[in-house]
Design a protein around this motif. Structure first.
Motif, PDB file in Angstrom:
ATOM      1  N   LYS A 221       3.554   1.026  31.511  1.00 29.81           N
ATOM      2  CA  LYS A 221       4.052  -0.078  30.844  1.00 29.81           C
ATOM      3  C   LYS A 221       4.931  -0.384  30.313  1.00 29.81           C
ATOM      4  N   GLY A 222       5.717   0.462  29.325  1.00 32.15           N
ATOM      5  CA  GLY A 222       7.061   0.437  28.789  1.00 32.15           C
ATOM      6  C   GLY A 222       7.005   0.023  27.626  1.00 32.15           C
ATOM      7  N   ASN A 223       6.319  -1.306  27.270  1.00 26.12           N
ATOM      8  CA  ASN A 223       6.216  -1.721  25.893  1.00 26.12           C
ATOM      9  C   ASN A 223       5.017  -0.998  25.285  1.00 26.12           C
ATOM     10  N   LEU A 224       5.619  -0.121  24.524  1.00 27.01           N
ATOM     11  CA  LEU A 224       4.547   0.996  24.069  1.00 27.01           C
ATOM     12  C   LEU A 224       4.084   0.390  22.335  1.00 27.01           C
ATOM     13  N   ASP A 225       2.834   0.682  22.142  1.00 26.70           N
ATOM     14  CA  ASP A 225       1.911   0.419  20.946  1.00 26.70           C
ATOM     15  C   ASP A 225       2.245   1.784  20.081  1.00 26.70           C
TER      16      ASP A 225
END
Length: 410
Positions: A221-225
């Motif tokens: 996903k790359g966009n990490l929470d």
């Protein structure tokens, strides 16, 4: 009178003890062991042999014994004798055609034969007789997943866990949660999928699969929470003295928090105790060598070392093959797989044959690829639909057209 009373107490004791085992197999709060199944079978046979009172339920007792025999083999044997089991359960169903427990056992036999459609029919018949029973719903979830009907599979698994909010229905609740997470991801329900993975980690913090699968998803996903990453990694600190979980944490911190492997990897060496520990260490060392030092050849050596140290863990062979694919080393891919294929389960062998098929397709060796594809179909590892999806690739092969025809007839 004394003999009859003693016989009655014996029969009652045998029935009570065996019924507890039967009930556990029905309810699923504790997975019945192979030894317990055998004990239950033995006690029911003793009941039949010692029924001096001529109690009228002997046929039902015999069917309970048949049920335990079938469920024992399908639960615990890698390759159960399905033909024999089918005869056993069919003889019971003749006497009790609508008994949910027998229909469920019949469905379990059909699952062993990879007859997913027939298995579904028996489990659904079982639910008509006993609509609140969770075990058939669990099996239906598995069958529909095998049929690649993610929506129905997830619905059945959700029904199972909705009935038990404490997640205690099965010893393998963790298996259900992983299945549910994967199915939700297939259905693009990403938030639900993440929550199932996190629930599995919360309930079973020493179970590796949700860490691995959720970690892979977050990496893609790359966009990490950051909150999700923390809930994923933090529980692993409890197991810092265990090589496997320390290495798993180190790899996740590298992938998701950009902490270099080199800062922590040396600390693991003092913990290594056996080949299994060392295999995971060399796997991580291969990752470091490949991704931090850009030394592809040495990385190959380390991946190979991991495979040799733990030749029954297919994960390391997958990693080696993926690495070789990146280097376009088709001969080495085929050699690595064929040399180790026999070490793994039938399902893992099927996955490895798919790797071989992809290798042959990359070099336009279509006949070799098709032969493996046919083997997978014959073994029940792929479906008729999978065969038809390969039309563009194999349409020039007469053998393929013949297989499609056979597939339609089946």
């Amino acid at each position: 009178d004394i003999q009859f009373r003693a016989n009655g107490e014996l029969l009652s004791a045998l029935m009570n003890e065996s019924q507890e085992i039967i009930n556990n197999s029905f309810v699923g709060k504790k997975l019945v062991s192979e030894g317990d199944f055998n004990a239950g079978i033995d006690m029911l046979q003793q009941f039949i042999d010692n029924n001096d009172l001529k109690l009228p339920h002997e046929k039902h007792i015999l069917n309970l014994k048949r049920y335990l025999e079938v469920m024992n083999k399908t639960t615990w044997q890698n390759k159960p004798p399905v033909d024999k089991l089918e005869l056993i359960i069919d003889s019971a169903i003749i006497q009790e055609p609508d008994a949910a427990y027998l229909l469920t056992a019949k469905g379990a036999v059909e699952m062993e034969k990879h007859n997913w459609v027939k298995a579904i029919e028996f489990f659904e018949r079982s639910l008509k007789s006993s609509p609140d029973w969770l075990i058939p719903k669990y099996y239906l979830g598995i069958c529909y997943k095998k049929k690649k009907n993610s929506k129905k599979a997830l619905a059945y698994f959700e029904e199972v866990l909705e009935k038990d909010t404490l997640y205690q229905t099965f010893e393998c609740t963790k298996c259900i949660l992983i299945n549910m997470a994967e199915l939700a991801m297939d259905l693009k329900q990403e938030e639900k999928s993440i929550n199932y993975y996190l629930k599995a980690i919360e309930l079973f913090p020493d179970y590796a699969m949700p860490y691995i699968e959720l970690g892979d998803y977050l990496e893609r996903k790359g966009n990490l929470d950051s909150a999700i990453v923390s809930r994923l990694i933090t529980p692993l600190y409890k197991y810092n003295d265990t090589v496997y979980y320390r290495l798993l944490r180190i790899r996740l911190e590298y992938k998701l928090k950009a902490i270099p492997l080199s800062t922590s990897l040396d600390s693991v060496i003092v913990l290594l105790r056996d080949n299994i520990d060392s295999a995971d260490y060399y796997f991580t060392l291969a990752m470091q060598t490949k991704e931090e030092f850009y030394d592809q050849e040495t990385a190959t050596t380390y991946y190979e070392r991991a495979v040799e140290l733990d030749s029954t863990e297919v994960f390391y062979l997958y990693a080696l093959v993926d690495h070789l694919v990146e280097s376009n080393k088709e001969d080495e891919i085929r050699e690595a797989i064929t040399n180790k294929l026999k070490n793994y389960s039938e399902e893992e062998q099927a996955d490895l044959k798919l790797y071989l098929i992809e290798s042959y397709l990359r070099t336009n060796e279509f006949k070799e690829a098709f032969q493996l594809y046919k083997e997978l179909y014959t073994a029940g590892a792929i479906s008729c639909g999978d065969i038809k999806e390969m039309r563009k690739i194999f349409k020039s092969l007469p053998e393929y057209l013949e297989l499609v025809r056979m597939c339609k007839e089946d």
